[in-house]
Design an enzyme around this catalytic site. Structure first.
Site, mmCIF file in Angstrom:
data_model
loop_
_atom_site.group_PDB
_atom_site.id
_atom_site.type_symbol
_atom_site.label_atom_id
_atom_site.label_comp_id
_atom_site.label_asym_id
_atom_site.label_seq_id
_atom_site.Cartn_x
_atom_site.Cartn_y
_atom_site.Cartn_z
ATOM 1 N N ARG A 117 0.883 -1.580 -0.038
ATOM 2 C CA ARG A 117 0.117 0.280 -0.116
ATOM 3 C C ARG A 117 0.693 1.122 0.167
ATOM 4 O O ARG A 117 0.526 2.408 -0.566
ATOM 5 C CB ARG A 117 -1.099 0.022 1.664
ATOM 6 N N GLU A 153 -14.436 4.924 -4.876
ATOM 7 C CA GLU A 153 -13.773 3.442 -4.339
ATOM 8 C C GLU A 153 -14.855 3.191 -5.372
ATOM 9 O O GLU A 153 -15.963 2.494 -5.896
ATOM 10 C CB GLU A 153 -14.651 3.059 -3.196
ATOM 11 N N ASN A 200 -1.979 8.049 1.277
ATOM 12 C CA ASN A 200 -3.117 9.396 1.516
ATOM 13 C C ASN A 200 -3.398 8.908 3.736
ATOM 14 O O ASN A 200 -4.804 9.615 3.613
ATOM 15 C CB ASN A 200 -4.637 8.358 0.946
ATOM 16 N N ARG A 201 -2.417 9.369 3.989
ATOM 17 C CA ARG A 201 -2.311 9.949 5.365
ATOM 18 C C ARG A 201 -1.340 11.046 5.806
ATOM 19 O O ARG A 201 -1.430 11.425 6.938
ATOM 20 C CB ARG A 201 -2.462 8.725 6.092
ATOM 21 N N HIS A 258 -10.060 5.581 -5.982
ATOM 22 C CA HIS A 258 -9.283 4.159 -5.208
ATOM 23 C C HIS A 258 -10.761 2.985 -5.712
ATOM 24 O O HIS A 258 -11.257 2.835 -6.819
ATOM 25 C CB HIS A 258 -9.704 4.221 -3.422
ATOM 26 N N SER A 259 -9.444 1.809 -5.050
ATOM 27 C CA SER A 259 -10.228 0.390 -5.098
ATOM 28 C C SER A 259 -10.395 0.403 -4.104
ATOM 29 O O SER A 259 -9.241 -0.144 -2.755
ATOM 30 C CB SER A 259 -9.787 -0.323 -6.082
ATOM 31 N N TYR A 267 -15.356 4.849 6.547
ATOM 32 C CA TYR A 267 -14.587 4.937 8.269
ATOM 33 C C TYR A 267 -13.884 6.121 8.233
ATOM 34 O O TYR A 267 -13.758 6.555 7.180
ATOM 35 C CB TYR A 267 -13.326 4.015 8.178
#
Length: 232
Positions: A46, A191, A63-64, A116-117, A168
């Protein structure tokens, strides 16, 4: 989607209108080193591939790693975790490059969509909180219209809501950065297929239909931008 824009300009009046009146900025892959690694070593890797100067574990969840609400929700401080948000915002060159480009275009960008997926979700800001943005109703209504257009092609159903509502909580994401830091109006995380049967390993024969149906939703957003922002 790019193929549709490039090859159907002369045959499709909607495509012609979009190309003539909307500037599309496309980043095919935000994390190219990580993507290459998934094909060479670890299929579902990832993170980025930058060596961590403070730990033996490699990479950061790109992505954080944005500076808006960084490390406030569902972002790990431990470098070996898959959602490690980095030692500081924009520690990753990939994130810095996207950040700088978006800031260069601040005021001109009317939509920001990140793909995204998987899970078949069309998500609005925010992820870091359950609080809604002031323009949530308008942004949500357009998302519903986009997913209705998407579903009309092959019957694929997408859920609409904020990330906090339907997936989430998360922080330091590109979606929340685009909305919270640069005030782009129509910001979404999409997504793509599917809802879990194949997950991240979607069969090759579904890739083209997934792209085509998603483009139906993107066209709805692009047409709204023309109607709302185009100069007469």
């Amino acid at each position: 989607m790019l193929n549709e824009l490039v090859t159907k300009y002369t045959s499709d009046p909607i495509i012609r209108r979009l190309v003539d009146q909307v500037d599309f900025y496309v980043v095919p892959m935000v994390n190219p080193d990580g993507f290459e690694f998934t094909h060479q070593k670890e299929r579902l890797f990832r993170k980025t591939r930058r060596v961590n100067p403070f730990n033996a574990c490699i990479g950061v969840d790109a992505n954080r790693n944005y500076d808006f609400q960084w490390q406030t929700e569902r972002a790990e401080l431990r470098p070996c975790e898959i959602t490690f948000g980095g030692d500081f915002p924009y520690s990753e060159p990939e994130n810095r490059a996207l950040f700088e480009k978006v800031l260069d275009l601040k005021g001109d960008l009317k939509s920001f969509i990140t793909f995204h997926s998987h899970s078949q979700l069309w998500m609005l800001p925010y992820g870091y909180t359950f609080d809604l943005t002031p323009d949530d109703a308008v942004v949500r209504d357009l998302a519903v219209n986009a997913t209705n257009a998407l579903r009309a092609l092959y019957g694929t159903v997408f859920r609409v809501g904020t990330s906090a509502e339907i997936l989430y909580t998360s922080s330091g994401t590109s979606r929340d950065f685009a909305k919270g830091r640069t005030q782009i109006k129509y910001v979404y995380t999409v997504e793509l297929r599917d809802t879990g049967e194949f997950g991240f390993l979607l069969p090759a024969e579904q890739i083209l239909p997934s792209g085509l149906e998603t483009f139906e939703g993107v066209k709805v957003i692009a047409l709204r931008i023309i109607e709302e922002f185009a100069r007469n």
